[in-house]
Design a protein around this motif. Structure first.
Motif, PDB file in Angstrom:
ATOM      1  N   LYS A 163       0.828  -1.208   0.000  1.00  0.00           N
ATOM      2  CA  LYS A 163       0.000   0.000   0.000  1.00  0.00           C
ATOM      3  C   LYS A 163       0.861   1.257   0.000  1.00  0.00           C
ATOM      4  O   LYS A 163       0.552   2.235  -0.682  1.00  0.00           O
ATOM      5  CB  LYS A 163      -0.941  -0.007   1.195  1.00  0.00           C
ATOM      6  CG  LYS A 163      -2.091  -0.968   1.044  1.00  0.00           C
ATOM      7  CD  LYS A 163      -3.019  -0.915   2.238  1.00  0.00           C
ATOM      8  CE  LYS A 163      -4.183  -1.870   2.048  1.00  0.00           C
ATOM      9  NZ  LYS A 163      -5.133  -1.803   3.157  1.00  0.00           N
ATOM     10  N   SER A 164       1.952   1.227   0.749  1.00  0.00           N
ATOM     11  CA  SER A 164       2.842   2.381   0.824  1.00  0.00           C
ATOM     12  C   SER A 164       3.469   2.683  -0.532  1.00  0.00           C
ATOM     13  O   SER A 164       3.509   3.833  -0.977  1.00  0.00           O
ATOM     14  CB  SER A 164       3.933   2.117   1.861  1.00  0.00           C
ATOM     15  OG  SER A 164       4.877   3.145   1.871  1.00  0.00           O
ATOM     16  N   VAL A 165       3.934   1.648  -1.206  1.00  0.00           N
ATOM     17  CA  VAL A 165       4.555   1.830  -2.526  1.00  0.00           C
ATOM     18  C   VAL A 165       3.529   2.347  -3.529  1.00  0.00           C
ATOM     19  O   VAL A 165       3.807   3.271  -4.296  1.00  0.00           O
ATOM     20  CB  VAL A 165       5.197   0.512  -3.020  1.00  0.00           C
ATOM     21  CG1 VAL A 165       5.580   0.596  -4.480  1.00  0.00           C
ATOM     22  CG2 VAL A 165       6.406   0.160  -2.171  1.00  0.00           C
TER      23      VAL A 165
ATOM     24  N   SER B 133     -10.521  -0.782 -16.157  1.00  0.00           N
ATOM     25  CA  SER B 133     -10.373  -2.187 -15.779  1.00  0.00           C
ATOM     26  C   SER B 133      -9.113  -2.400 -14.939  1.00  0.00           C
ATOM     27  O   SER B 133      -9.148  -3.092 -13.916  1.00  0.00           O
ATOM     28  CB  SER B 133     -10.322  -3.057 -17.038  1.00  0.00           C
ATOM     29  OG  SER B 133     -10.045  -4.383 -16.713  1.00  0.00           O
ATOM     30  N   LEU B 134      -8.016  -1.801 -15.357  1.00  0.00           N
ATOM     31  CA  LEU B 134      -6.768  -1.938 -14.604  1.00  0.00           C
ATOM     32  C   LEU B 134      -6.871  -1.299 -13.222  1.00  0.00           C
ATOM     33  O   LEU B 134      -6.388  -1.856 -12.231  1.00  0.00           O
ATOM     34  CB  LEU B 134      -5.600  -1.323 -15.383  1.00  0.00           C
ATOM     35  CG  LEU B 134      -5.172  -2.075 -16.630  1.00  0.00           C
ATOM     36  CD1 LEU B 134      -4.150  -1.255 -17.421  1.00  0.00           C
ATOM     37  CD2 LEU B 134      -4.584  -3.423 -16.264  1.00  0.00           C
TER      38      LEU B 134
ATOM     39  N   ALA C 280      -7.011  -5.691  -5.606  1.00  0.00           N
ATOM     40  CA  ALA C 280      -5.841  -6.395  -5.097  1.00  0.00           C
ATOM     41  C   ALA C 280      -5.299  -5.768  -3.815  1.00  0.00           C
ATOM     42  O   ALA C 280      -4.616  -6.435  -3.045  1.00  0.00           O
ATOM     43  CB  ALA C 280      -4.736  -6.430  -6.162  1.00  0.00           C
ATOM     44  N   THR C 281      -5.604  -4.511  -3.579  1.00  0.00           N
ATOM     45  CA  THR C 281      -5.064  -3.827  -2.402  1.00  0.00           C
ATOM     46  C   THR C 281      -6.077  -3.676  -1.289  1.00  0.00           C
ATOM     47  O   THR C 281      -5.788  -3.061  -0.267  1.00  0.00           O
ATOM     48  CB  THR C 281      -4.515  -2.434  -2.777  1.00  0.00           C
ATOM     49  OG1 THR C 281      -5.557  -1.653  -3.365  1.00  0.00           O
ATOM     50  CG2 THR C 281      -3.354  -2.551  -3.745  1.00  0.00           C
TER      51      THR C 281
END
Length: 62
Positions: free
Chosen positions: A29-31, A51-52, A59-60
């Motif tokens: 999450k930080s990145v 979509s991306l 995913a996060t």
């Protein structure tokens, strides 16, 4: 490519991944929060971008 070359590439990639280890959810999450936002490439349609973004958000999620 030759099967032997592909096999060696696959093995090298697996070794690299093992050496990198796994990132924690907080590290990921930080990145993602610190990444630079840039203008999308011309080939990316609004539908592809949406979509991306959904896939990244899903995913996060905790």
């Amino acid at each position: 490519m030759y099967p032997v070359v592909l096999f060696k590439q696959d093995q090298s990639f697996k070794t690299l991944l093992q050496g990198l280890g796994k990132a924690s959810e907080n590290q990921i999450k930080s990145v993602l929060a610190e990444r630079e936002l840039v203008k999308p490439e011309e080939e990316l349609t609004p539908e592809i971008i949406t979509s991306l973004q959904k896939k990244i958000n899903n995913a996060t999620r905790v």
